[in-house]
Design a protein around this motif. Structure first.
Motif, PDB file in Angstrom:
ATOM      1  N   PHE A  39       0.711 -39.727  58.837  1.00 33.81           N
ATOM      2  CA  PHE A  39       1.599 -39.059  57.759  1.00 33.81           C
ATOM      3  C   PHE A  39       3.003 -38.922  58.203  1.00 33.81           C
ATOM      4  N   VAL A  40       3.798 -38.890  57.175  1.00 34.34           N
ATOM      5  CA  VAL A  40       5.124 -38.778  57.270  1.00 34.34           C
ATOM      6  C   VAL A  40       5.798 -37.384  56.712  1.00 34.34           C
ATOM      7  N   ALA A  41       5.702 -37.323  55.420  1.00 28.66           N
ATOM      8  CA  ALA A  41       6.186 -36.074  54.564  1.00 28.66           C
ATOM      9  C   ALA A  41       5.291 -36.045  53.499  1.00 28.66           C
ATOM     10  N   ALA A  42       5.172 -34.923  52.824  1.00 25.93           N
ATOM     11  CA  ALA A  42       4.589 -34.639  51.628  1.00 25.93           C
ATOM     12  C   ALA A  42       5.247 -33.570  50.795  1.00 25.93           C
ATOM     13  N   ILE A  43       5.116 -33.550  49.513  1.00 18.00           N
ATOM     14  CA  ILE A  43       5.864 -32.539  48.673  1.00 18.00           C
ATOM     15  C   ILE A  43       4.799 -31.915  47.828  1.00 18.00           C
ATOM     16  N   SER A  44       4.817 -30.893  47.492  1.00 23.79           N
ATOM     17  CA  SER A  44       3.780 -30.280  46.512  1.00 23.79           C
ATOM     18  C   SER A  44       4.029 -30.429  45.176  1.00 23.79           C
ATOM     19  N   ARG A  45       3.278 -30.361  44.050  1.00 17.26           N
ATOM     20  CA  ARG A  45       3.579 -30.856  42.750  1.00 17.26           C
ATOM     21  C   ARG A  45       4.799 -30.151  42.001  1.00 17.26           C
ATOM     22  N   SER A  46       4.808 -29.148  42.462  1.00 18.28           N
ATOM     23  CA  SER A  46       6.165 -28.394  41.996  1.00 18.28           C
ATOM     24  C   SER A  46       7.487 -28.607  42.736  1.00 18.28           C
TER      25      SER A  46
ATOM     26  N   ILE B 184      12.052 -35.699  51.778  1.00 21.85           N
ATOM     27  CA  ILE B 184      11.150 -36.143  50.725  1.00 21.85           C
ATOM     28  C   ILE B 184      11.988 -35.135  49.354  1.00 21.85           C
ATOM     29  N   SER B 185      11.655 -35.896  48.390  1.00 17.54           N
ATOM     30  CA  SER B 185      12.048 -35.073  47.057  1.00 17.54           C
ATOM     31  C   SER B 185      11.274 -35.940  45.923  1.00 17.54           C
ATOM     32  N   ARG B 186      11.310 -35.217  44.762  1.00 21.09           N
ATOM     33  CA  ARG B 186      10.584 -35.779  43.526  1.00 21.09           C
ATOM     34  C   ARG B 186      11.376 -35.366  42.365  1.00 21.09           C
ATOM     35  N   ASP B 187      11.412 -36.201  41.239  1.00 24.92           N
ATOM     36  CA  ASP B 187      12.090 -36.089  39.801  1.00 24.92           C
ATOM     37  C   ASP B 187      10.837 -36.244  39.126  1.00 24.92           C
ATOM     38  N   ASN B 188      10.360 -35.014  38.623  1.00 29.37           N
ATOM     39  CA  ASN B 188       9.041 -35.185  37.629  1.00 29.37           C
ATOM     40  C   ASN B 188       9.539 -35.562  36.394  1.00 29.37           C
ATOM     41  N   ALA B 189      10.657 -35.816  35.829  1.00 33.44           N
ATOM     42  CA  ALA B 189      10.982 -36.138  34.744  1.00 33.44           C
ATOM     43  C   ALA B 189      11.232 -37.733  34.845  1.00 33.44           C
ATOM     44  N   LYS B 190      11.269 -38.424  36.170  1.00 29.73           N
ATOM     45  CA  LYS B 190      11.189 -39.944  36.066  1.00 29.73           C
ATOM     46  C   LYS B 190       9.789 -40.374  36.790  1.00 29.73           C
ATOM     47  N   ASN B 191       9.010 -39.386  37.018  1.00 28.72           N
ATOM     48  CA  ASN B 191       7.784 -39.537  37.773  1.00 28.72           C
ATOM     49  C   ASN B 191       7.966 -40.469  38.946  1.00 28.72           C
TER      50      ASN B 191
ATOM     51  N   VAL C 241       8.928 -40.312  43.330  1.00 33.06           N
ATOM     52  CA  VAL C 241       9.114 -39.627  44.556  1.00 33.06           C
ATOM     53  C   VAL C 241       9.966 -40.315  45.460  1.00 33.06           C
ATOM     54  N   TYR C 242      10.729 -39.788  46.243  1.00 34.36           N
ATOM     55  CA  TYR C 242      11.501 -40.458  47.133  1.00 34.36           C
ATOM     56  C   TYR C 242      11.549 -40.147  48.486  1.00 34.36           C
ATOM     57  N   LEU C 243      11.847 -40.835  49.550  1.00 32.45           N
ATOM     58  CA  LEU C 243      11.996 -40.587  50.837  1.00 32.45           C
ATOM     59  C   LEU C 243      13.411 -40.937  51.393  1.00 32.45           C
ATOM     60  N   ARG C 244      14.220 -40.265  51.578  1.00 36.63           N
ATOM     61  CA  ARG C 244      15.459 -40.497  52.266  1.00 36.63           C
ATOM     62  C   ARG C 244      15.632 -40.481  53.709  1.00 36.63           C
ATOM     63  N   MET C 245      15.840 -41.675  54.374  1.00 38.17           N
ATOM     64  CA  MET C 245      15.565 -41.790  55.628  1.00 38.17           C
ATOM     65  C   MET C 245      17.014 -41.967  56.458  1.00 38.17           C
ATOM     66  N   ASN C 246      17.246 -40.957  57.226  1.00 41.90           N
ATOM     67  CA  ASN C 246      18.733 -41.283  58.018  1.00 41.90           C
ATOM     68  C   ASN C 246      18.341 -41.304  59.415  1.00 41.90           C
ATOM     69  N   SER C 247      19.574 -41.797  60.134  1.00 42.24           N
ATOM     70  CA  SER C 247      19.431 -42.008  61.574  1.00 42.24           C
ATOM     71  C   SER C 247      18.099 -42.565  61.898  1.00 42.24           C
ATOM     72  N   LEU C 248      17.853 -43.597  61.473  1.00 39.52           N
ATOM     73  CA  LEU C 248      16.499 -44.483  61.741  1.00 39.52           C
ATOM     74  C   LEU C 248      16.609 -45.014  63.260  1.00 39.52           C
TER      75      LEU C 248
END
Length: 126
Positions: free
Chosen positions: A47-54, A70-77, A79-86
């Motif tokens: 597991f890395v990250a999770a976001i609820s439906r809202s 982690i973020s999501r755009d429900n209008a665009k269907n 979900v994103y994962l921004r990864m910094n300092s890899l």
């Protein structure tokens, strides 16, 4: 049936950044939680990250807290994962997953997710 398509992986130097995207189709995206997992060679999927439906609840594994978002755009269907300092230890195939139950919850185990993308490779060089 749900289709998940990841994109955004690649090769990056340590300290760099990437943003993964996961486009979903096939059902009401906003009704289900979403998650990101990863699998390195010879290791189990984790597991890395999770976001609820809202989007109101978010959870990360300890090793990525403060670096990944982690973020999501429900209008665009999507979900994103921004990864910094890899870091080199972030190298893995990253998978997007969709919760199988339409609850406003956070799911952190593979068993709670019904649908999976094909994965996108992230390689971090030292």
């Amino acid at each position: 049936q749900v289709q998940l398509v990841e994109s955004g992986g690649g090769l990056v130097q340590a300290g760099g950044s990437l943003r993964l995207s996961c486009a979903a189709s096939g059902r009401t995206f906003s009704s289900y939680g979403m998650g990101w997992f990863r699998q390195a060679p010879g290791k189990e999927r984790e597991f890395v990250a999770a976001i609820s439906r809202s989007g109101g609840s978010i959870y990360y594994r300890d090793s990525v807290k403060g670096r990944f978002t982690i973020s999501r755009d429900n209008a665009k269907n999507t979900v994103y994962l921004r990864m910094n300092s890899l870091k080199p230890e972030d190298t893995a195939v990253y998978y997007c997953a969709a919760d199988g139950i339409p609850l406003d919850r956070i799911a952190t185990t593979t068993y709670e997710y019904t649908y999976w993308g094909q994965g996108t490779q992230v390689t971090v060089s030292s």
